[in-house]
Design a protein around this motif. Structure first.
Motif, PDB file in Angstrom:
ATOM      1  N   ARG A  47       0.795  -1.226   0.000  1.00  0.00           N
ATOM      2  CA  ARG A  47       0.000   0.000   0.000  1.00  0.00           C
ATOM      3  C   ARG A  47       0.826   1.274   0.000  1.00  0.00           C
ATOM      4  O   ARG A  47       0.372   2.303  -0.477  1.00  0.00           O
ATOM      5  N   ARG A  48       2.032   1.251   0.537  1.00  0.00           N
ATOM      6  CA  ARG A  48       2.857   2.446   0.673  1.00  0.00           C
ATOM      7  C   ARG A  48       3.693   2.660  -0.578  1.00  0.00           C
ATOM      8  O   ARG A  48       4.547   1.840  -0.907  1.00  0.00           O
ATOM      9  N   PRO A  49       3.469   3.749  -1.306  1.00  0.00           N
ATOM     10  CA  PRO A  49       4.289   4.019  -2.488  1.00  0.00           C
ATOM     11  C   PRO A  49       5.709   4.433  -2.074  1.00  0.00           C
ATOM     12  O   PRO A  49       5.899   5.075  -1.044  1.00  0.00           O
ATOM     13  N   HIS A  50       6.679   4.056  -2.879  1.00  0.00           N
ATOM     14  CA  HIS A  50       8.078   4.348  -2.601  1.00  0.00           C
ATOM     15  C   HIS A  50       8.619   5.285  -3.666  1.00  0.00           C
ATOM     16  O   HIS A  50       8.454   5.035  -4.863  1.00  0.00           O
ATOM     17  N   GLN A  51       9.267   6.335  -3.235  1.00  0.00           N
ATOM     18  CA  GLN A  51       9.815   7.316  -4.159  1.00  0.00           C
ATOM     19  C   GLN A  51      10.852   6.677  -5.087  1.00  0.00           C
ATOM     20  O   GLN A  51      10.895   6.981  -6.277  1.00  0.00           O
ATOM     21  N   ALA A  52      11.665   5.777  -4.571  1.00  0.00           N
ATOM     22  CA  ALA A  52      12.699   5.131  -5.384  1.00  0.00           C
ATOM     23  C   ALA A  52      12.101   4.227  -6.462  1.00  0.00           C
ATOM     24  O   ALA A  52      12.788   3.879  -7.419  1.00  0.00           O
ATOM     25  N   LEU A  53      10.835   3.859  -6.325  1.00  0.00           N
ATOM     26  CA  LEU A  53      10.169   2.995  -7.305  1.00  0.00           C
ATOM     27  C   LEU A  53       9.165   3.788  -8.139  1.00  0.00           C
ATOM     28  O   LEU A  53       8.169   3.248  -8.606  1.00  0.00           O
ATOM     29  N   ASP A  54       9.433   5.069  -8.319  1.00  0.00           N
ATOM     30  CA  ASP A  54       8.536   5.952  -9.085  1.00  0.00           C
ATOM     31  C   ASP A  54       7.126   5.934  -8.518  1.00  0.00           C
ATOM     32  O   ASP A  54       6.138   5.839  -9.247  1.00  0.00           O
ATOM     33  N   ALA A  59       5.285  -4.328  -4.399  1.00  0.00           N
ATOM     34  CA  ALA A  59       4.524  -5.399  -5.069  1.00  0.00           C
ATOM     35  C   ALA A  59       4.263  -5.035  -6.530  1.00  0.00           C
ATOM     36  O   ALA A  59       4.393  -5.885  -7.425  1.00  0.00           O
ATOM     37  N   GLU A  60       3.930  -3.777  -6.801  1.00  0.00           N
ATOM     38  CA  GLU A  60       3.699  -3.350  -8.178  1.00  0.00           C
ATOM     39  C   GLU A  60       5.003  -3.392  -8.986  1.00  0.00           C
ATOM     40  O   GLU A  60       4.995  -3.825 -10.142  1.00  0.00           O
ATOM     41  N   ALA A  61       6.083  -2.955  -8.374  1.00  0.00           N
ATOM     42  CA  ALA A  61       7.367  -2.966  -9.066  1.00  0.00           C
ATOM     43  C   ALA A  61       7.806  -4.399  -9.377  1.00  0.00           C
ATOM     44  O   ALA A  61       8.297  -4.684 -10.464  1.00  0.00           O
ATOM     45  N   PHE A  62       7.608  -5.295  -8.428  1.00  0.00           N
ATOM     46  CA  PHE A  62       7.971  -6.701  -8.638  1.00  0.00           C
ATOM     47  C   PHE A  62       7.115  -7.319  -9.749  1.00  0.00           C
ATOM     48  O   PHE A  62       7.636  -8.029 -10.604  1.00  0.00           O
ATOM     49  N   ALA A  63       5.828  -7.021  -9.733  1.00  0.00           N
ATOM     50  CA  ALA A  63       4.920  -7.591 -10.736  1.00  0.00           C
ATOM     51  C   ALA A  63       5.267  -7.090 -12.138  1.00  0.00           C
ATOM     52  O   ALA A  63       5.210  -7.854 -13.107  1.00  0.00           O
ATOM     53  N   SER A  64       5.651  -5.827 -12.260  1.00  0.00           N
ATOM     54  CA  SER A  64       5.981  -5.297 -13.578  1.00  0.00           C
ATOM     55  C   SER A  64       7.334  -5.793 -14.068  1.00  0.00           C
ATOM     56  O   SER A  64       7.573  -5.854 -15.267  1.00  0.00           O
ATOM     57  N   ALA A  65       8.218  -6.180 -13.149  1.00  0.00           N
ATOM     58  CA  ALA A  65       9.536  -6.683 -13.532  1.00  0.00           C
ATOM     59  C   ALA A  65       9.497  -8.161 -13.894  1.00  0.00           C
ATOM     60  O   ALA A  65      10.358  -8.643 -14.625  1.00  0.00           O
ATOM     61  N   ALA A  66       8.486  -8.859 -13.392  1.00  0.00           N
ATOM     62  CA  ALA A  66       8.420 -10.319 -13.638  1.00  0.00           C
ATOM     63  C   ALA A  66       7.849 -10.644 -14.982  1.00  0.00           C
ATOM     64  O   ALA A  66       7.291  -9.975 -15.716  1.00  0.00           O
TER      65      ALA A  66
END
Length: 66
Positions: A47-54, A59-66
């Motif tokens: 739920r918490r957005p991370h600045q380093a992950l745009d 979870a969203e970053a992992f899903a888009s990388a997989a």
């Protein structure tokens, strides 16, 4: 898992435990602490957005990388 990674994870868990303990004035049972830490980790990863992950969640970053 590398020693450095393990140390970072244990430090993060300790921070979560302190944060949870500070929010509650009463002592929690060990199972209550585990549940609170699990809730915090779920919030942090889903739920918490991370600045380093745009401003995406891990979870969203992992899903888009997989």
């Amino acid at each position: 898992m590398s020693r450095r990674c393990a140390a970072a994870l244990s430090g993060r868990a300790a921070g979560a435990r302190r944060a949870c303990a500070c929010r509650s004035r009463s002592k929690r049972s060990r199972s209550g602490e585990r549940r609170a830490i699990g809730d915090w980790i779920a919030f942090y990863n889903h739920r918490r957005p991370h600045q380093a992950l745009d401003m995406r969640t891990p979870a969203e970053a992992f899903a888009s990388a997989a």
